[in-house]
Design a protein around this motif. Structure first.
Motif, PDB file in Angstrom:
ATOM      1  N   GLN A 195       0.831  -1.202   0.000  1.00  0.00           N
ATOM      2  CA  GLN A 195       0.000   0.000   0.000  1.00  0.00           C
ATOM      3  C   GLN A 195       0.866   1.253   0.000  1.00  0.00           C
ATOM      4  O   GLN A 195       0.611   2.213  -0.742  1.00  0.00           O
ATOM      5  CB  GLN A 195      -0.924   0.008   1.221  1.00  0.00           C
ATOM      6  CG  GLN A 195      -2.041  -1.012   1.188  1.00  0.00           C
ATOM      7  CD  GLN A 195      -2.971  -0.852   2.380  1.00  0.00           C
ATOM      8  OE1 GLN A 195      -3.505   0.219   2.639  1.00  0.00           O
ATOM      9  NE2 GLN A 195      -3.138  -1.933   3.113  1.00  0.00           N
ATOM     10  N   LEU A 196       1.906   1.246   0.846  1.00  0.00           N
ATOM     11  CA  LEU A 196       2.796   2.404   0.918  1.00  0.00           C
ATOM     12  C   LEU A 196       3.541   2.615  -0.392  1.00  0.00           C
ATOM     13  O   LEU A 196       3.771   3.758  -0.811  1.00  0.00           O
ATOM     14  CB  LEU A 196       3.801   2.220   2.059  1.00  0.00           C
ATOM     15  CG  LEU A 196       3.242   2.326   3.478  1.00  0.00           C
ATOM     16  CD1 LEU A 196       4.288   1.905   4.488  1.00  0.00           C
ATOM     17  CD2 LEU A 196       2.759   3.748   3.766  1.00  0.00           C
ATOM     18  N   ALA A 197       3.946   1.514  -1.028  1.00  0.00           N
ATOM     19  CA  ALA A 197       4.702   1.619  -2.278  1.00  0.00           C
ATOM     20  C   ALA A 197       3.891   2.299  -3.379  1.00  0.00           C
ATOM     21  O   ALA A 197       4.468   2.832  -4.332  1.00  0.00           O
ATOM     22  CB  ALA A 197       5.139   0.232  -2.736  1.00  0.00           C
ATOM     23  N   LYS A 198       2.572   2.296  -3.257  1.00  0.00           N
ATOM     24  CA  LYS A 198       1.710   2.919  -4.261  1.00  0.00           C
ATOM     25  C   LYS A 198       1.408   4.383  -3.930  1.00  0.00           C
ATOM     26  O   LYS A 198       0.816   5.095  -4.752  1.00  0.00           O
ATOM     27  CB  LYS A 198       0.405   2.135  -4.368  1.00  0.00           C
ATOM     28  CG  LYS A 198       0.596   0.711  -4.878  1.00  0.00           C
ATOM     29  CD  LYS A 198      -0.706  -0.074  -4.824  1.00  0.00           C
ATOM     30  CE  LYS A 198      -0.493  -1.523  -5.271  1.00  0.00           C
ATOM     31  NZ  LYS A 198      -1.730  -2.332  -5.133  1.00  0.00           N
ATOM     32  N   ARG A 199       1.798   4.834  -2.749  1.00  0.00           N
ATOM     33  CA  ARG A 199       1.568   6.220  -2.365  1.00  0.00           C
ATOM     34  C   ARG A 199       2.645   7.116  -2.980  1.00  0.00           C
ATOM     35  O   ARG A 199       3.743   6.651  -3.309  1.00  0.00           O
ATOM     36  CB  ARG A 199       1.592   6.364  -0.840  1.00  0.00           C
ATOM     37  CG  ARG A 199       0.527   5.574  -0.093  1.00  0.00           C
ATOM     38  CD  ARG A 199      -0.880   6.072  -0.404  1.00  0.00           C
ATOM     39  NE  ARG A 199      -1.870   5.578   0.546  1.00  0.00           N
ATOM     40  CZ  ARG A 199      -2.544   4.439   0.438  1.00  0.00           C
ATOM     41  NH1 ARG A 199      -2.307   3.637  -0.583  1.00  0.00           N
ATOM     42  NH2 ARG A 199      -3.443   4.089   1.341  1.00  0.00           N
ATOM     43  N   PRO A 200       2.385   8.416  -3.095  1.00  0.00           N
ATOM     44  CA  PRO A 200       3.403   9.337  -3.633  1.00  0.00           C
ATOM     45  C   PRO A 200       4.596   9.432  -2.676  1.00  0.00           C
ATOM     46  O   PRO A 200       4.446   9.846  -1.524  1.00  0.00           O
ATOM     47  CB  PRO A 200       2.661  10.661  -3.758  1.00  0.00           C
ATOM     48  CG  PRO A 200       1.490  10.542  -2.838  1.00  0.00           C
ATOM     49  CD  PRO A 200       1.114   9.101  -2.816  1.00  0.00           C
ATOM     50  N   ALA A 203       5.413  12.812  -0.911  1.00  0.00           N
ATOM     51  CA  ALA A 203       4.518  13.151   0.189  1.00  0.00           C
ATOM     52  C   ALA A 203       4.838  12.316   1.426  1.00  0.00           C
ATOM     53  O   ALA A 203       4.816  12.815   2.560  1.00  0.00           O
ATOM     54  CB  ALA A 203       3.068  12.933  -0.226  1.00  0.00           C
ATOM     55  N   LEU A 204       5.137  11.018   1.208  1.00  0.00           N
ATOM     56  CA  LEU A 204       5.508  10.161   2.339  1.00  0.00           C
ATOM     57  C   LEU A 204       6.783  10.647   3.006  1.00  0.00           C
ATOM     58  O   LEU A 204       6.881  10.693   4.244  1.00  0.00           O
ATOM     59  CB  LEU A 204       5.699   8.714   1.865  1.00  0.00           C
ATOM     60  CG  LEU A 204       4.452   7.914   1.501  1.00  0.00           C
ATOM     61  CD1 LEU A 204       4.864   6.564   0.931  1.00  0.00           C
ATOM     62  CD2 LEU A 204       3.557   7.723   2.721  1.00  0.00           C
ATOM     63  N   THR A 205       7.767  11.003   2.192  1.00  0.00           N
ATOM     64  CA  THR A 205       9.057  11.462   2.717  1.00  0.00           C
ATOM     65  C   THR A 205       8.895  12.739   3.522  1.00  0.00           C
ATOM     66  O   THR A 205       9.443  12.874   4.626  1.00  0.00           O
ATOM     67  CB  THR A 205      10.039  11.689   1.561  1.00  0.00           C
ATOM     68  OG1 THR A 205      10.258  10.452   0.877  1.00  0.00           O
ATOM     69  CG2 THR A 205      11.360  12.227   2.070  1.00  0.00           C
ATOM     70  N   THR A 206       8.132  13.670   2.995  1.00  0.00           N
ATOM     71  CA  THR A 206       7.935  14.942   3.694  1.00  0.00           C
ATOM     72  C   THR A 206       7.146  14.741   4.983  1.00  0.00           C
ATOM     73  O   THR A 206       7.460  15.334   6.026  1.00  0.00           O
ATOM     74  CB  THR A 206       7.210  15.951   2.780  1.00  0.00           C
ATOM     75  OG1 THR A 206       7.962  16.119   1.582  1.00  0.00           O
ATOM     76  CG2 THR A 206       7.066  17.301   3.474  1.00  0.00           C
ATOM     77  N   THR A 207       6.144  13.895   4.929  1.00  0.00           N
ATOM     78  CA  THR A 207       5.361  13.608   6.132  1.00  0.00           C
ATOM     79  C   THR A 207       6.249  13.011   7.217  1.00  0.00           C
ATOM     80  O   THR A 207       6.179  13.417   8.389  1.00  0.00           O
ATOM     81  CB  THR A 207       4.214  12.640   5.801  1.00  0.00           C
ATOM     82  OG1 THR A 207       3.325  13.267   4.866  1.00  0.00           O
ATOM     83  CG2 THR A 207       3.441  12.254   7.057  1.00  0.00           C
TER      84      THR A 207
END
Length: 256
Positions: A195-200, A203-207
């Motif tokens: 699921q995470l691999a499909k997220r941008p 955005a994940l890195t900044t979060t």
């Protein structure tokens, strides 16, 4: 460097499997080297979007290989120590980190989970941080991260008394996201990673950067590491490791 860590990359997910089940996946210096190298690779490889930690056998990790510790305590250890490189890579990791934890998770087997973004435990998981039992101090910035996560009283009992936390309790206290049946553990972690691999990724890195002060965590690791090294040279530590080698209870009264 070692066959005791399996590294696989598939569909954006790097899976790091501790594969030393006969030693309860106790982490040797060589294993730390592979883990550190793999996290560095994950940061530089655009095809890697998530990292999963898991382990073969009935335990996640028995913690540091005590033979390595004993060698350091007696001054017999030679060569580069990779543990701090691994810990620093955990601190500065920008990729999401996921862990699947069964059985024993001792010392760094627990403290590394505090750097993971999603953690899943099985009911038989037993998380322990018995640093004081070995006359040592917490590492991996856990002296800050664990109390921040579960409160001072609970963290102190884990550090000073070596109290174990079950898989269910780890989830209830917020160390883990969920406790799931053992036969579903790896699938649950992998599903979350997918699921995470499909997220941008941006955005994940900044979060993640907003949620963690990597510089402060790294600085505390340095402080803990210095004190940890000093403690390894004490008479208390020598008694702890001698007692371990002799399969007896340590007697700290004679070195107090």
């Amino acid at each position: 460097m070692t066959d005791h860590v399996k590294v696989e990359i598939d569909a954006g997910v790097m899976t790091l499997t501790l594969a030393r089940p006969d030693k309860k996946n106790a982490l040797s210096n060589a294993m730390y080297g592979v883990l550190a190298d793999s996290l560095e690779q994950a940061e530089s490889d655009p095809t890697v979007r998530v990292v999963v930690f898991q382990a073969d056998g009935d335990s996640f990790s028995a913690g540091n290989d005590l033979q390595d510790f004993a060698a350091q305590a007696t001054g017999a250890f030679e060569g580069e120590r990779h543990v701090m490189r691994f810990l620093k890579n955990l601190a500065k990791a920008t990729r999401p980190l996921v862990a699947a934890v069964q059985g024993q998770a001792v010392g760094v087997g627990t403290t590394m989970l505090l750097h993971c973004d999603l953690v899943f435990t099985s009911p038989d998981a037993r998380l322990t941080t018995p640093f004081v039992n070995l006359a040592l101090v917490p590492e991996a910035a856990s002296s800050w991260l664990l109390p921040a996560r579960i409160g001072h009283a609970r963290a102190y009992a884990m550090f000073a008394l070596g109290e174990a936390v079950s898989g269910e309790t780890a989830a209830a206290w917020g160390i883990a996201n969920a406790c799931v049946p053992l036969d579903e553990l790896r699938a649950k972690a992998r599903a979350a990673a997918d699921q995470l691999a499909k997220r941008p990724l941006g955005a994940l890195t900044t979060t993640k950067s907003l949620m963690r002060d990597a510089e402060a965590i790294s600085a505390l690791m340095d402080k803990e590491g210095e004190l940890f090294g000093q403690r390894l040279q004490t008479a208390e530590a020598r008694e702890a490791f001698m007692a371990f080698a002799e399969r007896r209870a340590p007697d700290f009264s004679k070195v107090g």
